[in-house]
Scaffold this active site. Structure first.
Site, mmCIF file in Angstrom:
data_model
loop_
_atom_site.group_PDB
_atom_site.id
_atom_site.type_symbol
_atom_site.label_atom_id
_atom_site.label_comp_id
_atom_site.label_asym_id
_atom_site.label_seq_id
_atom_site.Cartn_x
_atom_site.Cartn_y
_atom_site.Cartn_z
ATOM 1 N N LYS A 152 -7.990 6.452 -12.736
ATOM 2 C CA LYS A 152 -7.252 5.298 -12.211
ATOM 3 C C LYS A 152 -7.360 4.123 -13.171
ATOM 4 O O LYS A 152 -6.364 3.492 -13.521
ATOM 5 C CB LYS A 152 -7.781 4.890 -10.838
ATOM 6 C CG LYS A 152 -7.090 3.636 -10.324
ATOM 7 C CD LYS A 152 -7.807 2.984 -9.167
ATOM 8 C CE LYS A 152 -7.137 1.646 -8.880
ATOM 9 N NZ LYS A 152 -7.796 0.880 -7.857
ATOM 10 N N ASP A 211 -4.969 -12.345 -10.742
ATOM 11 C CA ASP A 211 -4.027 -12.465 -9.642
ATOM 12 C C ASP A 211 -3.123 -11.253 -9.762
ATOM 13 O O ASP A 211 -2.549 -10.998 -10.821
ATOM 14 C CB ASP A 211 -3.228 -13.768 -9.692
ATOM 15 C CG ASP A 211 -2.642 -14.106 -8.327
ATOM 16 O OD1 ASP A 211 -3.384 -14.007 -7.323
ATOM 17 O OD2 ASP A 211 -1.460 -14.450 -8.241
#
EC number: 3.6.1.66
Length: 199
Positions: A177, A68
């Site tokens: 990233k 989440d």
């Protein structure tokens, strides 16, 4: 070991498969196993991730991993937070990543305080009733740009500028990233927890 990913987001699946590759686990999307989305009724990332992981484990009989994640903007008191995926709908736009970016930039017009954090909370459970879920949290702080920059990644990657790199996540190659992202940081913690407790 096969683990079900309690998400249908292809971007999350691709990132997490790469990040967890050193463990040799097979990550499978819950949708590929006929499992729908779990409810996310809670106001914290950890509670929603735990609910999603338990739901996926209950419906597949497999260990489950849930993520989440969201954007927490200082000028908005930490919002959109757990409501990040539906952020655009609050302002009359259709649900979607591009519209979320558009809505964020519209709402931040004229705001000079642009500090924000991307947060990823990973939760892994061996079963739906696992009394000891594994929890890892990654957080990256940056500045919201005034316009999107770059074409890689997904979500808010084009608008979170990383001061140390002088680029947004969307301007970075995937391997760079992943080494610096909120999800990458959480995944590194989760790798260590999985090795220590499950493998």
């Amino acid at each position: 070991m096969k683990i079900v990913l309690a998400s249908n987001n292809p971007g999350k699946l691709a990132e997490l498969q790469t990040m967890l590759a050193p463990l040799g686990v097979e990550l499978q999307r819950q949708a590929d196993l006929g499992v729908g989305q779990a409810a996310e009724p809670f106001r914290t990332f950890v509670e929603n991730a735990l609910a999603k992981a338990r739901f996926a484990a209950a419906h597949t009989g497999l260990p489950a991993l849930a993520d989440d994640a969201g954007l927490c903007v200082d000028a908005f008191g930490g919002l959109p937070g757990v409501d990040t995926a539906d952020y655009a709908t609050r302002f009359g736009h259709a649900r979607g990543e591009a519209n979320n970016v558009r809505a964020l930039l519209e709402q931040m017009q004229g705001i000079d305080e642009r500090r924000a954090a991307l947060v990823s909370t990973l939760v892994a459970v061996r079963s739906p009733d696992d009394p000891e879920p594994l929890i890892a949290v990654g957080r990256v702080v940056g500045q919201i740009t005034r316009a999107p920059r770059g074409s890689n990644g997904f979500g808010f990657d084009p608008v979170l500028l990383l001061p140390g790199l002088g680029k947004t996540f969307a301007e970075l190659p995937a391997e760079v990233k992943n080494a610096h992202s909120h999800r990458g940081r959480a995944a590194q913690q989760m790798l260590a927890l999985l090795r220590e407790r499950w493998l």
